[in-house]
Design a protein around this motif. Structure first.
Motif, PDB file in Angstrom:
ATOM      1  N   SER A 184     -57.545  18.701  13.008  1.00  0.00           N
ATOM      2  CA  SER A 184     -57.027  17.403  12.601  1.00  0.00           C
ATOM      3  C   SER A 184     -55.598  17.242  13.064  1.00  0.00           C
ATOM      4  CB  SER A 184     -57.098  17.261  11.073  1.00  0.00           C
ATOM      5  OG  SER A 184     -56.094  18.044  10.469  1.00  0.00           O
ATOM      6  N   TRP A 185     -55.195  15.991  13.265  1.00  0.00           N
ATOM      7  CA  TRP A 185     -53.837  15.685  13.707  1.00  0.00           C
ATOM      8  C   TRP A 185     -52.830  16.143  12.656  1.00  0.00           C
ATOM      9  CZ3 TRP A 185     -58.043  12.453  13.925  1.00  0.00           C
ATOM     10  CH2 TRP A 185     -58.491  12.102  15.207  1.00  0.00           C
ATOM     11  N   ALA A 186     -53.177  15.998  11.392  1.00  0.00           N
ATOM     12  CA  ALA A 186     -52.229  16.303  10.335  1.00  0.00           C
ATOM     13  C   ALA A 186     -51.907  17.790  10.244  1.00  0.00           C
ATOM     14  CB  ALA A 186     -52.759  15.803   8.991  1.00  0.00           C
ATOM     15  N   GLN A 187     -52.820  18.654  10.671  1.00  0.00           N
ATOM     16  CA  GLN A 187     -52.564  20.090  10.622  1.00  0.00           C
ATOM     17  C   GLN A 187     -51.835  20.580  11.866  1.00  0.00           C
ATOM     18  OE1 GLN A 187     -56.660  21.432   9.652  1.00  0.00           O
ATOM     19  NE2 GLN A 187     -55.727  22.456   7.904  1.00  0.00           N
ATOM     20  N   ASP A 188     -51.788  19.766  12.890  1.00  0.00           N
ATOM     21  CA  ASP A 188     -51.027  20.073  14.104  1.00  0.00           C
ATOM     22  C   ASP A 188     -49.793  19.179  14.109  1.00  0.00           C
ATOM     23  OD1 ASP A 188     -50.209  21.009  16.569  1.00  0.00           O
ATOM     24  OD2 ASP A 188     -51.584  19.740  17.711  1.00  0.00           O
ATOM     25  N   ASN A 189     -48.974  19.326  13.070  1.00  0.00           N
ATOM     26  CA  ASN A 189     -47.894  18.357  12.895  1.00  0.00           C
ATOM     27  C   ASN A 189     -46.872  18.855  11.886  1.00  0.00           C
ATOM     28  OD1 ASN A 189     -47.442  15.299  13.602  1.00  0.00           O
ATOM     29  ND2 ASN A 189     -46.799  15.508  11.484  1.00  0.00           N
ATOM     30  N   ALA A 190     -45.621  18.528  12.152  1.00  0.00           N
ATOM     31  CA  ALA A 190     -44.550  18.820  11.193  1.00  0.00           C
ATOM     32  C   ALA A 190     -43.412  17.846  11.443  1.00  0.00           C
ATOM     33  CB  ALA A 190     -44.058  20.256  11.328  1.00  0.00           C
ATOM     34  N   VAL A 191     -42.559  17.707  10.455  1.00  0.00           N
ATOM     35  CA  VAL A 191     -41.360  16.869  10.555  1.00  0.00           C
ATOM     36  C   VAL A 191     -40.140  17.755  10.311  1.00  0.00           C
ATOM     37  CG1 VAL A 191     -40.030  15.106   9.304  1.00  0.00           C
ATOM     38  CG2 VAL A 191     -42.398  14.654   9.971  1.00  0.00           C
TER      39      VAL A 191
ATOM     40  N   PRO B 214     -49.967  23.462   7.012  1.00  0.00           N
ATOM     41  CA  PRO B 214     -50.325  22.591   5.891  1.00  0.00           C
ATOM     42  C   PRO B 214     -50.020  21.135   6.230  1.00  0.00           C
ATOM     43  CG  PRO B 214     -49.026  24.470   5.148  1.00  0.00           C
ATOM     44  CD  PRO B 214     -48.957  24.473   6.642  1.00  0.00           C
ATOM     45  N   ASP B 215     -50.826  20.230   5.743  1.00  0.00           N
ATOM     46  CA  ASP B 215     -50.543  18.807   5.924  1.00  0.00           C
ATOM     47  C   ASP B 215     -49.183  18.472   5.311  1.00  0.00           C
ATOM     48  OD1 ASP B 215     -50.782  16.130   6.488  1.00  0.00           O
ATOM     49  OD2 ASP B 215     -52.069  15.693   4.775  1.00  0.00           O
ATOM     50  N   LYS B 216     -48.451  17.570   5.952  1.00  0.00           N
ATOM     51  CA  LYS B 216     -47.149  17.085   5.493  1.00  0.00           C
ATOM     52  C   LYS B 216     -46.113  18.213   5.418  1.00  0.00           C
ATOM     53  CE  LYS B 216     -49.056  13.115   3.014  1.00  0.00           C
ATOM     54  NZ  LYS B 216     -49.054  12.328   1.745  1.00  0.00           N
ATOM     55  N   THR B 217     -46.131  19.067   6.434  1.00  0.00           N
ATOM     56  CA  THR B 217     -45.128  20.124   6.540  1.00  0.00           C
ATOM     57  C   THR B 217     -43.782  19.538   6.948  1.00  0.00           C
ATOM     58  OG1 THR B 217     -46.672  21.910   7.046  1.00  0.00           O
ATOM     59  CG2 THR B 217     -44.442  22.141   7.902  1.00  0.00           C
ATOM     60  N   VAL B 218     -42.718  20.013   6.299  1.00  0.00           N
ATOM     61  CA  VAL B 218     -41.345  19.562   6.588  1.00  0.00           C
ATOM     62  C   VAL B 218     -40.446  20.779   6.747  1.00  0.00           C
ATOM     63  CG1 VAL B 218     -39.336  18.318   5.672  1.00  0.00           C
ATOM     64  CG2 VAL B 218     -41.634  17.369   5.376  1.00  0.00           C
ATOM     65  N   VAL B 219     -39.511  20.674   7.689  1.00  0.00           N
ATOM     66  CA  VAL B 219     -38.476  21.686   7.907  1.00  0.00           C
ATOM     67  C   VAL B 219     -37.120  21.034   7.659  1.00  0.00           C
ATOM     68  CG1 VAL B 219     -37.381  23.205   9.596  1.00  0.00           C
ATOM     69  CG2 VAL B 219     -39.869  22.911   9.614  1.00  0.00           C
ATOM     70  N   ILE B 220     -36.205  21.772   7.029  1.00  0.00           N
ATOM     71  CA  ILE B 220     -34.863  21.262   6.737  1.00  0.00           C
ATOM     72  C   ILE B 220     -33.861  21.981   7.630  1.00  0.00           C
ATOM     73  CG2 ILE B 220     -33.074  21.017   4.964  1.00  0.00           C
ATOM     74  CD1 ILE B 220     -35.436  21.227   2.895  1.00  0.00           C
TER      75      ILE B 220
ATOM     76  N   ASN C 283     -44.139  16.094  -2.875  1.00  0.00           N
ATOM     77  CA  ASN C 283     -45.070  15.480  -1.918  1.00  0.00           C
ATOM     78  C   ASN C 283     -45.300  16.247  -0.626  1.00  0.00           C
ATOM     79  OD1 ASN C 283     -45.529  12.578  -3.137  1.00  0.00           O
ATOM     80  ND2 ASN C 283     -43.327  12.982  -3.299  1.00  0.00           N
ATOM     81  N   HIS C 284     -44.515  17.274  -0.356  1.00  0.00           N
ATOM     82  CA  HIS C 284     -44.591  17.941   0.941  1.00  0.00           C
ATOM     83  C   HIS C 284     -44.559  19.454   0.796  1.00  0.00           C
ATOM     84  CE1 HIS C 284     -44.166  14.327   3.518  1.00  0.00           C
ATOM     85  NE2 HIS C 284     -43.533  13.857   2.457  1.00  0.00           N
ATOM     86  N   GLN C 285     -44.843  20.125   1.895  1.00  0.00           N
ATOM     87  CA  GLN C 285     -44.745  21.581   1.982  1.00  0.00           C
ATOM     88  C   GLN C 285     -43.545  21.904   2.868  1.00  0.00           C
ATOM     89  OE1 GLN C 285     -47.498  24.115   0.884  1.00  0.00           O
ATOM     90  NE2 GLN C 285     -45.557  25.209   0.904  1.00  0.00           N
ATOM     91  N   VAL C 286     -42.505  22.488   2.296  1.00  0.00           N
ATOM     92  CA  VAL C 286     -41.304  22.842   3.062  1.00  0.00           C
ATOM     93  C   VAL C 286     -41.450  24.278   3.553  1.00  0.00           C
ATOM     94  CG1 VAL C 286     -38.803  23.165   2.992  1.00  0.00           C
ATOM     95  CG2 VAL C 286     -39.862  21.249   1.763  1.00  0.00           C
ATOM     96  N   LEU C 287     -41.406  24.437   4.872  1.00  0.00           N
ATOM     97  CA  LEU C 287     -41.519  25.756   5.494  1.00  0.00           C
ATOM     98  C   LEU C 287     -40.283  26.046   6.336  1.00  0.00           C
ATOM     99  CD1 LEU C 287     -45.250  25.767   6.690  1.00  0.00           C
ATOM    100  CD2 LEU C 287     -44.306  26.589   4.533  1.00  0.00           C
ATOM    101  N   ASP C 288     -40.100  27.306   6.675  1.00  0.00           N
ATOM    102  CA  ASP C 288     -38.960  27.675   7.510  1.00  0.00           C
ATOM    103  C   ASP C 288     -39.229  27.313   8.967  1.00  0.00           C
ATOM    104  OD1 ASP C 288     -39.685  30.485   9.071  1.00  0.00           O
ATOM    105  OD2 ASP C 288     -40.790  30.212   7.199  1.00  0.00           O
ATOM    106  N   LEU C 289     -38.143  27.120   9.709  1.00  0.00           N
ATOM    107  CA  LEU C 289     -38.237  26.636  11.087  1.00  0.00           C
ATOM    108  C   LEU C 289     -39.018  27.595  11.970  1.00  0.00           C
ATOM    109  CD1 LEU C 289     -37.336  24.473  13.140  1.00  0.00           C
ATOM    110  CD2 LEU C 289     -35.232  25.795  13.478  1.00  0.00           C
TER     111      LEU C 289
END
Length: 343
Positions: A13-20, A72-78, A52-58
């Motif tokens: 799925s597109w959502a699993q091949d994706n991060a912000v 994970p869907d809706k993965t975010v990096v800070i 709402n999101h899963q925050v993972l390391d870069l």
């Protein structure tokens, strides 16, 4: 302990091949508005991510995408740029509260050189608490700026040395080398991209967009989340965005000269989850007229001679994921008439 929780989604799925990736600079009430977010607003951002999101390391995100492994869907990096002390003072306690990993891109030769910069003791302390540090160059320079009478090869050697010398110092101080480089001011061109890629670096820009396995790892986009971009409601749309799969980008270059006032820009989108007829593109907040021919999106860009950083942002709704948008951003960089680059 941070755990990975994968959402049940269709295979590939597109959502699993994706991060912000989010980009911050200052977390403070008394620093420049354009690059700052207040501690109160920053805490609101982090609470929204927690809910709402899963925050993972870069490193985890980059390596999984490079290896085409699901996220994970809706993965975010800070991420943060520049290594300001207010990150330690104001942001770090908030991030510790949520147990969020994050990365700071620093200029290692400048660390401890001023009271507004982190020092190595603070960096060591933060590192023990899950913070990673990466390369922003030894000097915070406009990488596209050439010195008087400097040849192209001498320029490329100088800007490359700014990166490699910083990486060496980071390895000495931290004990590890990620080979992740955030371009100062978000500025790069194809020569810098090619050179750093050949040396094994992953590059990070300041243009908008999500990232995926098919992204350009020499200049990955990050969403600025400070200043005018800190309002949570618009940021939610970006946090939920998907990386638009594009190809045949023309022109591929990002650096323009002063002879370029009008530019023909195009790219190809062929994806069953995107209806090309629904693509909208914007520049400086203004909607751009464009043509769509079998998924080839083309447009005329005007006023490209104006010095500074230009960005074309294109979005399209996903067919499969309600209220989520694909996002693609193309940056262009233009010097002044005197050949200088604006901060």
């Amino acid at each position: 302990m941070l755990t990975l929780t994968c959402v049940a989604l269709p295979t590939n799925s597109w959502a699993q091949d994706n991060a912000v990736i989010l980009l911050y600079h200052h977390v403070s009430n008394d620093t420049p508005n354009s690059t700052s977010v207040t501690p109160e607003v920053f805490a609101q951002h982090m609470q929204y991510l927690a809910d709402n999101h899963q925050v993972l390391d870069l490193k985890t995100v980059v390596e999984k995408l490079q290896n085409k492994q699901p996220l994970p869907d809706k993965t975010v990096v800070i991420t943060f740029d520049d290594g300001y002390t207010n990150i330690y003072q104001n942001a770090h306690p908030i991030l510790k509260k949520f147990n969020f990993p994050y990365t700071i891109f620093i200029n290692p030769a400048l660390i401890g050189g001023a009271d507004y910069q982190l020092d190595w003791q603070q960096i060591t302390e933060m590192g023990k608490e899950g913070v990673t540090f990466a390369n922003h160059g030894n000097a915070h320079i406009h990488s596209l700026a050439k010195l008087a009478n400097e040849s192209q090869q001498a320029w490329l050697t100088r800007v490359t040395d700014n990166v490699t010398s910083a990486e060496k110092l980071l390895k000495q101080k931290l004990g590890y080398s990620l080979k992740y480089f955030a371009y100062p001011y978000g500025e790069f061109n194809h020569l810098i991209q090619q050179k750093l890629t050949s040396l094994g670096y992953v590059g990070f820009g300041q243009q908008s967009g999500a990232i995926a396995s098919y992204s350009d790892f020499s200049a990955l986009p990050r969403y600025p989340a400070a200043g005018i971009y800190s309002r949570l409601d618009p940021l939610k749309v970006k946090l939920n965005s998907l990386a638009m799969p594009v190809s045949n980008i023309s022109p591929t270059i990002a650096e323009l000269d002063l002879s370029t006032d009008k530019l023909n820009f195009s790219f190809q989108v062929n994806d069953k989850d995107i209806n090309p007829a629904q693509i909208n593109c914007f520049k400086s907040g203004n909607k751009l007229e464009h043509n769509n021919h079998d998924g080839k999106i083309s447009m005329h860009l005007n006023n490209m001679r104006k010095a500074g950083r230009h960005r074309v942002n294109c979005t399209a709704p996903s067919k499969s994921y309600g209220n989520r948008y694909y996002w693609y951003s193309k940056p262009f960089f233009v010097p002044t008439a005197a050949g200088e680059w604006l901060d």
